[in-house]
Design a protein around this motif. Structure first.
Motif, mmCIF file in Angstrom:
data_model
loop_
_atom_site.group_PDB
_atom_site.id
_atom_site.type_symbol
_atom_site.label_atom_id
_atom_site.label_comp_id
_atom_site.label_asym_id
_atom_site.label_seq_id
_atom_site.Cartn_x
_atom_site.Cartn_y
_atom_site.Cartn_z
ATOM 1 N N VAL A 1 9.089 30.474 20.061
ATOM 2 C CA VAL A 1 7.940 29.785 20.268
ATOM 3 C C VAL A 1 7.537 29.560 18.974
ATOM 4 N N ARG A 2 7.239 28.268 18.275
ATOM 5 C CA ARG A 2 6.849 27.694 16.947
ATOM 6 C C ARG A 2 5.117 27.113 17.030
ATOM 7 N N SER A 3 4.555 26.512 18.096
ATOM 8 C CA SER A 3 3.779 25.984 18.324
ATOM 9 C C SER A 3 2.841 26.930 19.912
ATOM 10 N N ARG A 4 1.735 26.695 19.405
ATOM 11 C CA ARG A 4 0.309 27.666 20.392
ATOM 12 C C ARG A 4 0.997 25.702 21.893
ATOM 13 N N HIS A 5 1.095 24.771 21.824
ATOM 14 C CA HIS A 5 2.114 24.499 23.060
ATOM 15 C C HIS A 5 2.953 23.793 22.863
ATOM 16 N N PRO A 6 3.929 24.668 23.037
ATOM 17 C CA PRO A 6 5.596 24.610 22.898
ATOM 18 C C PRO A 6 6.193 23.482 23.183
ATOM 19 N N LEU A 7 5.492 23.265 24.724
ATOM 20 C CA LEU A 7 6.455 21.977 25.978
ATOM 21 C C LEU A 7 6.073 20.592 25.062
ATOM 22 N N TRP A 8 4.556 20.693 24.357
ATOM 23 C CA TRP A 8 4.489 19.140 23.736
ATOM 24 C C TRP A 8 4.358 18.707 22.285
ATOM 25 N N GLU A 9 5.068 20.149 21.165
ATOM 26 C CA GLU A 9 4.843 19.565 19.796
ATOM 27 C C GLU A 9 5.975 20.583 19.454
ATOM 28 N N GLN A 10 7.026 21.076 20.066
ATOM 29 C CA GLN A 10 8.603 21.250 19.692
ATOM 30 C C GLN A 10 9.199 20.413 20.508
ATOM 31 N N GLN A 11 10.102 20.049 19.848
ATOM 32 C CA GLN A 11 11.287 19.029 20.401
ATOM 33 C C GLN A 11 12.484 19.567 21.404
ATOM 34 N N ASN A 12 12.608 20.924 21.114
ATOM 35 C CA ASN A 12 13.480 22.131 21.481
ATOM 36 C C ASN A 12 12.952 23.207 21.838
ATOM 37 N N VAL A 13 12.443 24.137 22.778
ATOM 38 C CA VAL A 13 11.945 25.550 23.284
ATOM 39 C C VAL A 13 12.621 26.111 22.705
ATOM 40 N N PHE A 14 13.954 26.601 22.614
ATOM 41 C CA PHE A 14 15.234 26.827 22.571
ATOM 42 C C PHE A 14 15.490 27.056 21.996
ATOM 43 N N GLU A 15 15.079 26.038 20.419
ATOM 44 C CA GLU A 15 15.912 26.674 18.902
ATOM 45 C C GLU A 15 14.287 27.196 18.321
ATOM 46 N N GLY A 16 15.442 27.096 16.835
ATOM 47 C CA GLY A 16 14.136 27.758 16.072
ATOM 48 C C GLY A 16 14.324 28.464 14.683
ATOM 49 N N GLU A 17 13.828 29.177 13.862
ATOM 50 C CA GLU A 17 14.246 29.990 12.911
ATOM 51 C C GLU A 17 15.598 30.265 13.139
ATOM 52 N N GLY A 18 16.772 30.456 12.203
ATOM 53 C CA GLY A 18 18.317 30.395 12.728
ATOM 54 C C GLY A 18 18.207 31.902 13.157
ATOM 55 N N ARG A 19 17.595 33.017 12.619
ATOM 56 C CA ARG A 19 17.675 34.291 12.943
ATOM 57 C C ARG A 19 17.241 34.875 14.730
ATOM 58 N N ASN A 20 16.162 34.492 14.811
ATOM 59 C CA ASN A 20 15.763 34.549 16.170
ATOM 60 C C ASN A 20 16.222 33.906 17.416
ATOM 61 N N GLU A 21 16.939 31.961 17.034
ATOM 62 C CA GLU A 21 18.078 31.442 18.114
ATOM 63 C C GLU A 21 19.199 32.534 18.252
ATOM 64 N N LYS A 22 19.516 32.760 17.122
ATOM 65 C CA LYS A 22 21.097 33.588 16.854
ATOM 66 C C LYS A 22 20.948 34.881 18.003
#
Length: 846
Positions: free
Chosen positions: A540-561
């Motif tokens: 999560v990188r937003s309060r409204h992840p499905l509206w404001e994130q291009q992909n909710v399964f991608e993020g800061e490198g360590r978290n995504e890994k």
């Protein structure tokens, strides 16, 4: 800002072989065994919802019978005794068995998906909750089979509910059967708190937590305080009835008003325990159907927290007519009006969101609009009855009946209907019919207002509540007839809902993963979701992840890994992610418990205990306690995960999080701290009772009872304090890897604790008075018994932990149970010091 749905709203696909392994791992067992062993959050939450809906239908049927009786003057459909039973069962069912359980059911079902995790923290606790809730409700209605139906209202005021005016077992059904349901509510509250605080997706800081999460967090904490107080009060009234104590007997130094204080310390927060989750539901639905983010997120969250706090300062709002001091009445009147401020903040935030958006008038949104109209009217009348002089005029009239139905039905039932239309497609994969949904809404909305608005008028005309008939010529007939017609119109709307649920289950339109264009994480899972929730956990990188994130399964490198790795390891045990409270940084991967029959057996033991006491079957009750203890041991019996320590360490080193296959250290500690909070809340209720009874009497101790001797209590207290040191010494040993030192430390503490327990029991046998001597004796024994019971629980926990320590089960790395044992032991010592300090030392100084 107009909302746009993210381009990636479904979980990325993992290899089929891995997906099949995860599905098998997380699935509940099939068949008869699987029904009783199931722990999946959507199954548990769905069962609670279904049971709550069933009780709702029963409560509605009882209400219709009452409305028929009141439709015209001098009706004789039912007599006064049956009418008293009906309004007691209707009110109690709605307050204890419908709204709160359904709100908790939604939370258990939704939160893992909304928070971006795979499961609730204590799945077996959820299973225990659903079984105790169902069994408690069934036991409550079994009172009809014994012709012993409770008849004192949902509040059971003394002395009407005491042994003199309510002999027999009818009130015991009310106290003990609903006591089981209260245990279920508290258990679910513990699970909800830990899920929200510790099991959010990486990056879901508290500032990004969905408002539904804020609502349920506040509700669950309020529920622990309120329901624990109610449970304490219910047990005090029960032992007044069964053991001849005198907490509420004014002739022996007790006070009937003590019951009112304890009950309404629960009762008024209970209104907001029902309403705050509804706020969360509204705050999720309004932005989605307005097509824009909610206005004033921070203010709405702060308003929920403020309402949770202020709700505990309103209880005497219900007691303006009992003769409160003027200063107290003024304080509670101001607090009753002040709570309208945070409620108003939320109303304006929702209206601003709608005003600035492009509303879509689907069925969930229609129920939200209905909520606005009905709840605001109920809030206005709530401010009116918060003014003491006005309350003196309408107290116990039908005006109050109208007020609280506008608040509770408008503020809770309409949002529940909105939630059903909004979220049910996520879990059954079928959309409910829009045409039937609109029929349901309009029939319910129109019928409700026709039924309850005239009650304001007839109340102002002087019609008292809780009467089974009335004379002609008072001007009440037409209003009651209109209300009865409205009740049946509303019932027709509920019938349409049932038809819609049944029809849509087989014939409904297939639901896409995100049929409403929602903004929160549950819409990133499939409809219906797989057993393991997400192939890959969201970031999560937003309060409204499905509206404001291009992909909710991608993020800061360590978290995504990390989340990518968790999609493929472990595949042999159920793993869930633990994150930090504030920033939701990944901290632990831990093994959540799997399917088990032990929660069911624990629930059976609980119902045996409470049901046996209704009929004074004390040996059977002891058997119930034995079943509970054995079941809890089986429930927490450790089993080794099919993995190696090398695998765990490799994962830890690569991803920087700890792996716990024997249970999460932070989640386990949090659960233990919540148990301690419940015990201390009960202690606070006992202390409130002690000092209230003291203030009601001119002498203390009562009846020339001598001051308590201090020799034996000093000895037992000293032994207990020493035991705390040995427990700490033992736990320090296991932190260094020494099972032997842990076992010795716990063994010494066990002996010292048992000696303290024995000495104190002996001291009680030497007293010159008993629990039934007067109210002083009652509170003396009550506080002492509570402290002794908590210590006895500590001895059992110590014994089980010590058993595994002697067997070398713990290591410097894995000893969560030892740490929790120390926490509980220290808490029991603190509770002992306060309890016995009050009952032995306070009489010397007050």
């Amino acid at each position: 800002m107009t909302a746009t749905v993210s381009s990636t709203t479904s979980s990325p696909v993992i290899e089929k072989k891995v997906a099949d392994q995860l599905e098998e791992l997380w699935a509940d067992p099939p068949g008869f065994y699987g029904f009783f062993a199931a722990v999946q959050n959507d199954a548990i939450g769905g069962r609670i919802l279904g049971t709550g809906l069933l009780f709702f239908l029963v409560a509605g049927a009882l209400a219709l019978i009452m409305r028929l009786q009141l439709a015209w003057s001098d009706m004789s459909l039912i007599g006064p005794q049956r009418y008293n039973e009906l309004f007691t069962m209707h009110g109690s069912t709605m307050m204890y068995l419908v709204i709160v359980p359904m709100m908790e059911g939604f939370a258990i079902m939704l939160l893992p998906f909304m928070l971006g995790n795979r499961e609730m923290p204590f799945p077996r606790l959820g299973a225990f909750s659903v079984f105790t809730f169902f069994m408690g409700g069934v036991l409550f209605f079994l009172s009809y089979l014994f012709n012993a139906v409770p008849d004192t209202g949902w509040f059971a005021y003394v002395p009407l509910s005491g042994p003199e005016y309510s002999p027999g077992i009818a009130l015991d059904f009310w106290l003990l059967a609903l006591g089981v349901a209260e245990v279920a509510a508290i258990a679910a509250g513990v699970e909800i708190i830990m899920a929200i605080l510790k099991m959010r997706a990486p990056g879901m800081t508290l500032g990004r937590l969905p408002l539904y999460g804020w609502a349920m967090l506040v509700t669950a904490f309020a529920l622990l305080f309120a329901f624990t107080t109610l449970f304490v009060a219910s047990m005090m009234l029960e032992i007044d009835r069964k053991l001849s104590t005198h907490f509420f007997n004014p002739e022996m130094g007790g006070s009937p008003l003590l019951w009112q204080h304890l009950f309404w310390i629960f009762g008024h927060p209970e209104v907001y325990i029902q309403f705050i989750p509804a706020m969360g539901i509204i705050s999720m639905i309004v932005p989605v159907f307005s097509r824009r983010p909610i206005a004033g997120y921070t203010y709405v969250a702060m308003a929920m927290v403020a309402i949770g706090f202020v709700s505990f300062g309103l209880w005497a709002h219900h007691m303006f007519t009992v003769g409160l001091p003027q200063m107290a009445a003024t304080f509670f009147s101001v607090a009753s009006i002040m709570i309208a401020v945070p409620s108003g903040i939320q109303i304006f935030a929702w209206l601003a969101t709608i005003w600035g958006g492009r509303p879509v008038f689907k069925t969930p949104f229609l129920f939200v609009l209905g909520f606005f109209f009905i709840f605001i009217l109920g809030g206005v009348t709530g401010v009116m009855v918060g003014v003491a002089p006005f309350d003196w005029q309408v107290h116990d009239s039908f005006f109050v009946v109208a007020h609280f139905h506008y608040v509770l039905v408008g503020g809770s039932v309409f949002p529940i209907f909105a939630a059903m239309y909004y979220w049910m497609p996520k879990f059954n994969g079928k959309l409910l019919s829009e045409r039937l949904g609109k029929w349901h809404f309009w029939l319910t909305f129109i019928g409700f207002n026709i039924a309850f608005f005239p009650m304001h008028i007839v109340g102002l005309l002087g019609m008292p509540r809780r009467i089974y008939t009335y004379q002609a010529g008072l001007g009440w007939d037409i209003y009651n007839l209109i209300s009865t017609v409205g009740g049946f119109i509303m019932a027709a709307g509920i019938l349409v809902l049932i038809v819609n649920l049944l029809w849509s289950h087989s014939n409904g339109e297939e639901a896409s993963p995100n049929p409403w264009g929602g903004d929160s994480l549950e819409w990133a899972a499939g409809s219906p979701p797989v057993n393991y929730g997400f192939d890959v956990l969201p970031v999560v990188r937003s309060r409204h992840p499905l509206w404001e994130q291009q992909n909710v399964f991608e993020g800061e490198g360590r978290n995504e890994k990390l989340v990518q790795a968790l999609a493929r390891w472990p595949l042999t045990w159920r793993a869930a992610l633990v994150t930090s409270v504030l920033e939701a940084r990944p901290q632990e991967v831990f093994r959540v418990s799997g399917p088990s029959l032990w929660p069911f057996f624990t629930a059976v033991g609980t119902i045996i205990l409470f049901a046996a006491e209704i009929f004074n079957l004390h040996l059977t009750a002891l058997a119930g306690i034995f079943v509970i203890i054995i079941s809890l041991v089986g429930w927490h019996w450790p089993d080794d995960a099919p993995t190696s320590e090398e695998e765990e360490r490799a994962f830890e080193e690569e991803h920087g999080v700890q792996v716990w296959t024997t249970g999460s250290r932070s989640v386990g500690r949090g659960g233990m701290m919540l148990l301690i909070l419940i015990l201390w809340t009960a202690l606070a209720s006992f202390l409130f009772s002690y000092f209230y009874i003291y203030l009601e009497n001119n002498e203390w101790p009562l009846g020339n009872i001598p001051l308590p001797h201090l020799t034996l209590i000093s000895t037992s207290t000293a032994l207990l304090l020493i035991s705390g040191g040995t427990v700490y010494w033992g736990v320090r040993g296991i932190r260094a890897g020494s099972n032997h030192r842990l076992a010795i430390g716990l063994a010494i503490a066990l002996l010292l604790g048992a000696a303290a327990l024995g000495i104190q029991i002996f001291d009680y046998t030497q007293l010159d008075f008993r629990w039934d001597t007067n109210a002083y004796g009652s509170v003396f024994y009550l506080l002492g018994f509570n402290a002794l019971s908590v210590l006895a629980g500590g001895l059992l926990i110590n014994g089980l932990t010590q058993f595994w320590a002697w067997r070398g089960k713990y290591t410097a790395r894995r000893h969560v149970m030892a740490e929790n044992t120390m926490l509980y032991w220290f808490s029991s010592i603190g509770l002992w010091l306060i309890s016995f300090g009050v009952i032995y030392l306070a009489p010397y100084f007050i």
